[in-house]
Design an enzyme around this catalytic site. Structure first.
Site, PDB file in Angstrom:
ATOM      1  N   THR A  28       0.848  -1.189   0.000  1.00  0.00           N
ATOM      2  CA  THR A  28       0.000   0.000   0.000  1.00  0.00           C
ATOM      3  C   THR A  28       0.889   1.246   0.000  1.00  0.00           C
ATOM      4  O   THR A  28       2.078   1.155   0.312  1.00  0.00           O
ATOM      5  CB  THR A  28      -0.903   0.013   1.248  1.00  0.00           C
ATOM      6  N   LYS A  39       7.282   1.854   3.260  1.00  0.00           N
ATOM      7  CA  LYS A  39       8.372   2.274   4.146  1.00  0.00           C
ATOM      8  C   LYS A  39       7.884   2.833   5.477  1.00  0.00           C
ATOM      9  O   LYS A  39       8.587   2.761   6.485  1.00  0.00           O
ATOM     10  CB  LYS A  39       9.190   3.387   3.466  1.00  0.00           C
ATOM     11  N   GLY A  47       7.488   9.948 -17.159  1.00  0.00           N
ATOM     12  CA  GLY A  47       6.781   9.132 -16.165  1.00  0.00           C
ATOM     13  C   GLY A  47       7.693   8.697 -15.034  1.00  0.00           C
ATOM     14  O   GLY A  47       7.386   7.746 -14.308  1.00  0.00           O
ATOM     15  N   ASP A  68      12.833  10.629   0.510  1.00  0.00           N
ATOM     16  CA  ASP A  68      12.834   9.207   0.147  1.00  0.00           C
ATOM     17  C   ASP A  68      14.220   8.593   0.421  1.00  0.00           C
ATOM     18  O   ASP A  68      14.333   7.483   0.958  1.00  0.00           O
ATOM     19  CB  ASP A  68      12.449   9.054  -1.340  1.00  0.00           C
ATOM     20  N   LYS A 107      15.017   5.608   3.293  1.00  0.00           N
ATOM     21  CA  LYS A 107      15.706   4.353   2.970  1.00  0.00           C
ATOM     22  C   LYS A 107      16.991   4.216   3.797  1.00  0.00           C
ATOM     23  O   LYS A 107      17.291   3.148   4.333  1.00  0.00           O
ATOM     24  CB  LYS A 107      16.030   4.296   1.472  1.00  0.00           C
TER      25      LYS A 107
END
Ligand SMILES: NC(=O)c1ccc[n+]([C@@H]2O[C@H](COP(=O)([O-])OP(=O)(O)OC[C@H]3O[C@@H](n4cnc5c(N)ncnc54)[C@H](OP(=O)(O)O)[C@@H]3O)[C@@H](O)[C@H]2O)c1
Length: 344
Positions: free
Chosen positions: A98, A128, A210, A224, A228
């Site tokens: 999700t 995450k 894209g 992001d 990580k």
């Protein structure tokens, strides 16, 4: 002898559909090479789920074009989602795919994961958020319940990161980790460097291709990368780091003049997530850095990613590659399931 493993899947978007398609595509290989019979017994989106005790047809699911196409399948049960889906699935492995914006919160993934753990179900997550905000809690719950949590899909997906450190660098002390962990930002910086575009022009190009999300702020803002890196650092160095320990900067303010200055110094500007051992412990950062031309990550271009470890006994080690796309992410989740049963 084949081992039958029932799998529940929450999230039927780009990654979820690719995961179903891979189960169909790799069925023979999984059986021959790993003696695994992976059965997808439930697939849920935000409105409901399809389920079958003896396994759905992953090939059919993988050919669907959009998450909402699930709703039109025979046997779709409206409302069978979230905790109800975890409880109903009867799965041995729960795959969480999700959305996880992490900045805003970590649901629905967190509740699903906790419920799976409490039910003795192994978890493979691409989301995450729960690992960013509640790493130690999840790991403690999992240890107490005797289940495994795998999360390659949340730590640069197709680029192996924690697997390499845990398996290939076992027994060494890792003193530094540096990673180019976000394909979108690296693509933008590469376009700026190679084509002389400014940030806005390179972002527009990434959108056209894209590659950039409609809201790219998590990627270009460094978040992001920070998420990580934080998960990787908590895995390798003990689980006690939070976002408050991190200095996070983005690439929005980078211009051609900065890249030219880096070039004059013989280097290149990259968005790097790093954890370095100092006299005061590990320092965690995510932000633009000038990497010297000879640095093993300096040549990582476009949407490619890379991670570089330094350890006391096994020296420097660099891993490059891993496609930044939903098929690569789905393949990382499949790898996690295989490793869960092959290596524990
Ligand atoms: N795309 C990649 O290349 C990639 C790579 C690595 C990791 N990831 C991670 O993988 C996850 C999925 O990414 P994606 O690209 O597949 O996202 P996506 O295309 O937006 O799909 C998200 C899916 O989750 C479902 N969903 C949303 N809220 C839900 C809820 N409350 N309960 C059950 N299902 C819910 C959506 O259903 P509806 O359609 O009904 O809203 C949709 O099926 C994210 O956490 C992402 O960060 C993605």
């Amino acid at each position: 002898m084949q081992m039958q493993v029932k799998i529940g899947l929450s999230g039927f978007g780009h990654v979820g559909r690719n995961f179903a398609a891979l189960l169909a595509e790799k069925e023979g290989d999984l059986s021959r090479r790993y003696s695994l019979d992976l059965q997808l017994v439930l697939a849920a989106n935000s409105r409901g789920a399809v389920s079958a005790e003896n396994g759905l047809d992953p090939g059919l699911l993988g050919r669907l074009q959009a998450s909402r196409d699930l709703d039109g399948l025979k046997g779709f049960t409206a409302g069978l989602t979230g905790p109800a889906a975890v409880a109903a699935a009867g799965a041995a492995v729960w795959v969480e795919a999700t959305p996880s914006p992490a900045r805003e919160g970590f649901e629905p993934a967190f509740t699903n994961m906790k419920l799976a753990i409490a039910g003795g179900i192994h978890v493979v997550t691409l989301s995450k958020g729960p690992l960013v905000h509640a790493f130690a809690e999840i790991m403690e719950l999992a240890a107490a319940a005797g289940v495994k949590i795998k999360y390659s899909g949340a730590t640069a997906a197709a680029l192996p990161t924690v697997d390499v450190a845990l398996a290939s660098l076992a027994g060494s002390r890792i003193t530094a980790v540096e990673g180019i962990l976000n394909g979108t930002s690296n693509y933008i910086l590469t376009c700026m460097e190679e084509e002389g575009l400014d940030f806005a022009g390179a972002l527009a190009r990434a959108r056209q291709q894209g590659i950039a999300e409609p809201d790219p702020s998590l990627d270009v803002g460094g978040w992001d990368t920070a998420y990580k890196l934080l998960i990787i650092a908590n895995t390798l160095f003990g689980g006690a780091f939070t976002l408050e320990h991190m200095d996070v900067q983005g690439i929005e303010g980078i211009g051609p003049a900065d890249q030219e200055a880096a070039r004059r110094l013989g280097g290149t500007l990259k968005l790097v997530g790093s954890a370095r051992l100092t006299g005061e412990g590990y320092i965690l950062q995510a932000g633009p850095q000038i990497l010297p031309g000879r640095h093993p990550l300096a040549g990582v271009r476009g949407t490619s990613k890379g991670i570089h470890f330094v350890s006391d006994t096994l020296g420097p080690l660099t891993v490059l590659g891993g496609p930044s796309d939903p098929r690569g992410a789905a393949a990382a989740a499949l790898k996690d399931i295989i490793n869960l049963y092959q290596r524990g």
